[in-house]
Design a protein around this motif. Sequence first.
Motif, PDB file in Angstrom:
ATOM      1  N   LEU A 149       0.821  -1.213   0.000  1.00 37.39           N
ATOM      2  CA  LEU A 149       0.000   0.000   0.000  1.00 37.39           C
ATOM      3  C   LEU A 149       0.852   1.258   0.000  1.00 37.39           C
ATOM      4  CD1 LEU A 149      -2.839  -0.980   2.499  1.00 37.39           C
ATOM      5  CD2 LEU A 149      -3.110  -0.457   0.067  1.00 37.39           C
ATOM      6  N   ALA A 150       2.082   1.167   0.505  1.00 38.39           N
ATOM      7  CA  ALA A 150       2.960   2.336   0.526  1.00 38.39           C
ATOM      8  C   ALA A 150       3.269   2.840  -0.879  1.00 38.39           C
ATOM      9  CB  ALA A 150       4.250   1.995   1.266  1.00 38.39           C
ATOM     10  N   MET A 151       3.082   1.993  -1.899  1.00 41.71           N
ATOM     11  CA  MET A 151       3.293   2.449  -3.280  1.00 41.71           C
ATOM     12  C   MET A 151       2.297   3.529  -3.656  1.00 41.71           C
ATOM     13  SD  MET A 151       4.112  -1.041  -5.402  1.00 41.71           S
ATOM     14  CE  MET A 151       2.402  -1.128  -5.846  1.00 41.71           C
ATOM     15  N   TRP A 152       1.110   3.463  -3.095  1.00 44.00           N
ATOM     16  CA  TRP A 152       0.042   4.404  -3.459  1.00 44.00           C
ATOM     17  C   TRP A 152      -0.224   5.451  -2.381  1.00 44.00           C
ATOM     18  CZ3 TRP A 152      -1.607  -1.023  -3.879  1.00 44.00           C
ATOM     19  CH2 TRP A 152      -1.432  -1.549  -5.154  1.00 44.00           C
ATOM     20  N   GLU A 153       0.201   5.186  -1.156  1.00 46.55           N
ATOM     21  CA  GLU A 153      -0.127   6.086  -0.055  1.00 46.55           C
ATOM     22  C   GLU A 153       0.931   7.166   0.100  1.00 46.55           C
ATOM     23  OE1 GLU A 153      -2.736   6.178   1.901  1.00 46.55           O
ATOM     24  OE2 GLU A 153      -3.740   4.409   1.106  1.00 46.55           O
ATOM     25  N   PRO A 154       0.529   8.441   0.145  1.00 42.35           N
ATOM     26  CA  PRO A 154       1.518   9.502   0.387  1.00 42.35           C
ATOM     27  C   PRO A 154       2.086   9.455   1.808  1.00 42.35           C
ATOM     28  CG  PRO A 154      -0.711  10.397   0.383  1.00 42.35           C
ATOM     29  CD  PRO A 154      -0.825   8.969  -0.061  1.00 42.35           C
ATOM     30  N   LEU A 155       1.293   8.938   2.784  1.00 42.01           N
ATOM     31  CA  LEU A 155       1.743   8.791   4.161  1.00 42.01           C
ATOM     32  C   LEU A 155       1.671   7.311   4.536  1.00 42.01           C
ATOM     33  CD1 LEU A 155      -0.036  11.828   5.854  1.00 42.01           C
ATOM     34  CD2 LEU A 155       2.377  11.636   5.213  1.00 42.01           C
ATOM     35  N   PRO A 156       2.744   6.567   4.298  1.00 43.97           N
ATOM     36  CA  PRO A 156       2.716   5.127   4.618  1.00 43.97           C
ATOM     37  C   PRO A 156       2.552   4.883   6.113  1.00 43.97           C
ATOM     38  CG  PRO A 156       4.586   5.703   3.198  1.00 43.97           C
ATOM     39  CD  PRO A 156       4.014   6.977   3.700  1.00 43.97           C
ATOM     40  N   ASP A 157       2.310   3.633   6.452  1.00 41.29           N
ATOM     41  CA  ASP A 157       2.154   3.241   7.845  1.00 41.29           C
ATOM     42  C   ASP A 157       3.402   3.642   8.631  1.00 41.29           C
ATOM     43  OD1 ASP A 157       0.665   1.435   9.902  1.00 41.29           O
ATOM     44  OD2 ASP A 157       2.717   0.671   9.893  1.00 41.29           O
ATOM     45  N   GLN A 158       3.187   4.315   9.775  1.00 42.44           N
ATOM     46  CA  GLN A 158       4.310   4.871  10.527  1.00 42.44           C
ATOM     47  C   GLN A 158       5.175   3.790  11.143  1.00 42.44           C
ATOM     48  OE1 GLN A 158       2.018   7.399  13.111  1.00 42.44           O
ATOM     49  NE2 GLN A 158       2.306   9.198  11.805  1.00 42.44           N
ATOM     50  N   GLN A 159       4.571   2.708  11.610  1.00 46.22           N
ATOM     51  CA  GLN A 159       5.364   1.613  12.162  1.00 46.22           C
ATOM     52  C   GLN A 159       6.255   1.004  11.091  1.00 46.22           C
ATOM     53  OE1 GLN A 159       2.386   0.097  15.740  1.00 46.22           O
ATOM     54  NE2 GLN A 159       3.107  -1.318  14.221  1.00 46.22           N
ATOM     55  N   LEU A 160       5.727   0.868   9.897  1.00 41.34           N
ATOM     56  CA  LEU A 160       6.507   0.312   8.798  1.00 41.34           C
ATOM     57  C   LEU A 160       7.647   1.247   8.418  1.00 41.34           C
ATOM     58  CD1 LEU A 160       6.856  -1.883   6.632  1.00 41.34           C
ATOM     59  CD2 LEU A 160       5.304  -0.558   5.179  1.00 41.34           C
ATOM     60  N   GLN A 161       7.391   2.549   8.430  1.00 42.21           N
ATOM     61  CA  GLN A 161       8.432   3.511   8.096  1.00 42.21           C
ATOM     62  C   GLN A 161       9.605   3.411   9.069  1.00 42.21           C
ATOM     63  OE1 GLN A 161       5.874   7.182   7.819  1.00 42.21           O
ATOM     64  NE2 GLN A 161       7.105   7.566   6.002  1.00 42.21           N
ATOM     65  N   LEU A 162       9.303   3.340  10.352  1.00 40.09           N
ATOM     66  CA  LEU A 162      10.365   3.245  11.347  1.00 40.09           C
ATOM     67  C   LEU A 162      11.137   1.942  11.195  1.00 40.09           C
ATOM     68  CD1 LEU A 162      11.838   4.327  13.795  1.00 40.09           C
ATOM     69  CD2 LEU A 162      10.035   3.387  15.247  1.00 40.09           C
ATOM     70  N   PHE A 163      10.438   0.866  10.922  1.00 44.73           N
ATOM     71  CA  PHE A 163      11.085  -0.433  10.730  1.00 44.73           C
ATOM     72  C   PHE A 163      12.020  -0.388   9.531  1.00 44.73           C
ATOM     73  CE2 PHE A 163      10.731  -5.048   9.371  1.00 44.73           C
ATOM     74  CZ  PHE A 163      11.566  -5.515  10.361  1.00 44.73           C
ATOM     75  N   ASP A 164      11.570   0.191   8.446  1.00 46.05           N
ATOM     76  CA  ASP A 164      12.407   0.299   7.250  1.00 46.05           C
ATOM     77  C   ASP A 164      13.623   1.190   7.496  1.00 46.05           C
ATOM     78  OD1 ASP A 164      10.786  -1.398   5.846  1.00 46.05           O
ATOM     79  OD2 ASP A 164       9.674   0.168   4.794  1.00 46.05           O
ATOM     80  N   GLN A 165      13.463   2.227   8.323  1.00 45.08           N
ATOM     81  CA  GLN A 165      14.607   3.073   8.659  1.00 45.08           C
ATOM     82  C   GLN A 165      15.667   2.289   9.410  1.00 45.08           C
ATOM     83  OE1 GLN A 165      13.208   6.450  10.840  1.00 45.08           O
ATOM     84  NE2 GLN A 165      12.675   7.629   9.009  1.00 45.08           N
ATOM     85  N   ARG A 166      15.242   1.455  10.338  1.00 44.36           N
ATOM     86  CA  ARG A 166      16.208   0.660  11.099  1.00 44.36           C
ATOM     87  C   ARG A 166      16.915  -0.350  10.192  1.00 44.36           C
ATOM     88  NH1 ARG A 166      15.426   1.557  16.561  1.00 44.36           N
ATOM     89  NH2 ARG A 166      14.729   3.719  16.675  1.00 44.36           N
ATOM     90  N   ILE A 167      16.204  -0.890   9.225  1.00 45.87           N
ATOM     91  CA  ILE A 167      16.832  -1.821   8.284  1.00 45.87           C
ATOM     92  C   ILE A 167      17.868  -1.088   7.432  1.00 45.87           C
ATOM     93  CG2 ILE A 167      16.392  -3.227   6.241  1.00 45.87           C
ATOM     94  CD1 ILE A 167      13.808  -4.139   7.522  1.00 45.87           C
ATOM     95  N   LYS A 168      17.565   0.152   7.031  1.00 45.25           N
ATOM     96  CA  LYS A 168      18.533   0.936   6.271  1.00 45.25           C
ATOM     97  C   LYS A 168      19.791   1.184   7.080  1.00 45.25           C
ATOM     98  CE  LYS A 168      15.240   3.385   3.301  1.00 45.25           C
ATOM     99  NZ  LYS A 168      14.646   4.708   2.948  1.00 45.25           N
TER     100      LYS A 168
END
Length: 817
Positions: A723-742
């Motif tokens: 859904l983040a492909m279409w959503e301008p504001l993706p899920d916040q928990q997912l965003q933080l998780f992806d930041q930690r993976i980066k």
Amino acid sequence: MHTHARTHGGVCLMYNLEQRTKDKQIMTTRENVASRLSKLMLSNASSNSNGSSNTTAATASTMSMVQSPTSPGEQSELNQLKRDADPQFSRFADYFVICGLDLDTGLEPDRFAGDNLHCSPLDRAYKSKPLAHYPENVPWNPFDAHGICMLSLPQGLRFRTQKHNIEPKFHSFATTREDGKRCYGFSLVFYEEIRNRNICGAIHTLQSMFITELSNGQQTHSLSRIKQDGPVSRSLPRHFKVAGQAPQSAQSYYDISKDKLYVAKSISLICQAPYAFAAQLFLKNLYRCLPRQPGAGISLESYVYNILYEVMLPQPGKSIRVYLPPAEPHLPAIALILQRPSLATELPLLDFPLRLLFSYLGVECVIQLLTCVLLESQVLLRSTDYQRLMIVGECITSLLFPFTWPHVYAPILPAALHHFLDAPVPFVMGLHAGCEAAHKIGSEAALCFVDIDKKHIQLPEELPIFPHKLDFMTEIISVLDKFEIERDRTQEPSLKNGYGLRGGVDSMISSCTLPNGLQAARRSKERFPQLQETVYTLSSAGGSPAQLPGVDYQPLVAHPSKIDHVPRIADILRRKGGMRATQGGSCSPVGSPTLSLSSSPVGIYHDVDAVDATLPPSRMGSLSRRAEKPATLSAVDQYYQDLRINNCLREIFLNRFAHMFHAYEHFVIYPNQAKDEWLSNRETLQNFDKSSFLSDQPEHHRAFLSRFLESQMFATLIDNKILAMWEPLPDQQLQLFDQRIKLLRRRHGENMICATSYEPCVLSPDSQQCFEKRLNCVDIEVTPPSEILSNRAAYFRSFPLLEKGVLNQECASSSLN
């Protein structure tokens, strides 16, 4: 994927999409209000910085009531901002509720509490009712009279005498609304003397009937509950022995000519956000401030009005100082700082102490319980303390981050809902040890049964082992030891060489595959938490968009021959970092733009010394002082310390998930159709390449991972990723998780492969510094409670119903200030 899980997930997903659109519209309004609020906060902060720029959190926690720093004009603007803000997101509490015995309706048996006729009237449960609630209704959270009363007094209405323990007891509870959001309640249950002769006579009559029936042999089956060697009460027939132990024998009998009769009553707060400690402090001290004799103090209505209409929730990344009732009516109000983590860079709010979770269960039991929850087993908690049920339920579900428990959640299950235990779906539920259902738990194959009081866990059949379990436990133990948290250590692995030695494939793999430098560093327990594997240099200038803001990664390879010098280097870096911090800005406890802190295999958060380096000078102690036994903290300071411990432990758990799924996005199967088409066909689509993902994992981890990939929790995370492909504001928990993976990829390289060795938590201290800054530089201060009644009663014999006229609406806030 389970069919029922996918179907339920589809409904939730459609609702979430609609809800996100509404939330975005609300966020626009809130951003405008927050902008104006921030200007006012900055104005207040600058006016305070001249006089007390280095005020510490410890000082704030013990300070007495002070005047609000805002001028009349600023206070008027603050009131206007409160009116403009959406109260659904700004109010600390929605309702203040009083539940108890309704003298108009009298005694009614609680039919959901079992067969009441087989026990003494003092051991029976009776129907309680909401006696009053303020305000009458709020549109975003309609008042549920039955549900709130059922959870505020989960054992029903009980009677006691002076022979019982009638000390007030606090507990929290949670309900899940139809939209999937949780609503939190906090209740203080206490006992008040009954002076109504009709009620006293009714209890006496019921007891006489009960004894007569037993004497006549009409309820002989109840005698199976009576111990044959139990003492005989002189107040009962000679052949009648009361069930239970000796102290309970006398307690179960009410002598109307000698005993005082007490009945349960509760006062509760219903809130949107779970600030449990503030609610507990408010309710306990409000009860203590009940005037029982003429004296100084303000009315109960004044405290309740303040918590309902004047105390605001802090904005994300901000803090607010509130004033709560004192322990005695003549004392000034107690100052408490509420803070809220930033949504983008910090873990969500957790106000329940993880310290108690590990104290109750121990490390291994917590890991086993977490494994059961991750695999969506049926989890049943049991305890004699309702608050313990709530703490374990809230803490274990918070450790799931970035995943969210999507199934039935009832950490306190009322008697009226015991039939939910038969539902063939995953759940997390809690039962009081005194209820009959808690003694009828069978050995279900898929059930995880946890007896909190006995520190015992009954696991489901064929439960796989959590990946790197022993090393994971070792890392957690190192943090618990640093903070000197008392717990059961009998099941903990040995830390002789810095890692688990109880056997098992994980410990063997870890010891055989570690680089030489790490093996050398793990030769002693003292060196293990001080190995300098990475240095993070915090920079005031942000990095590239792909990088986390303010973090510049610099690898530092420790040569085996230089390992002995590492602890000294770490101490120098720590002390110099602390010195720079005191020379920075007036608000931040870590003001240096280039503060360097070294990290260790147990993580920068996991070293109390590193935490101390982020504190102002008044709270920093020497190494010799830290070696001494710490002084007992006040309740408020222990609350702040628990928040620090929560942050440390939660970062370890998040780090585990980041390592386990660092490459998950490479296996996501992104759709090639439009959003609406994907939503309509998603039940038939495969969104994640599970077989390829598992083939890249160590073989001994696949048993756990293969089952977890089938869970609804994991499916929801993958859906949110798509859904983040279409959503301008993706899920916040997912965003933080992806930041930690980066961050992990920057550390190991973009093409990092799955490591068979254990990688501890190594993170920058950003979130810890942000927390300390919020404590030391409060953004806004709420007006302390002030008298709102023109005439207040001098004293009460029991907790009274309050004045509706001043509590049912936000009436005089602006005029009173």
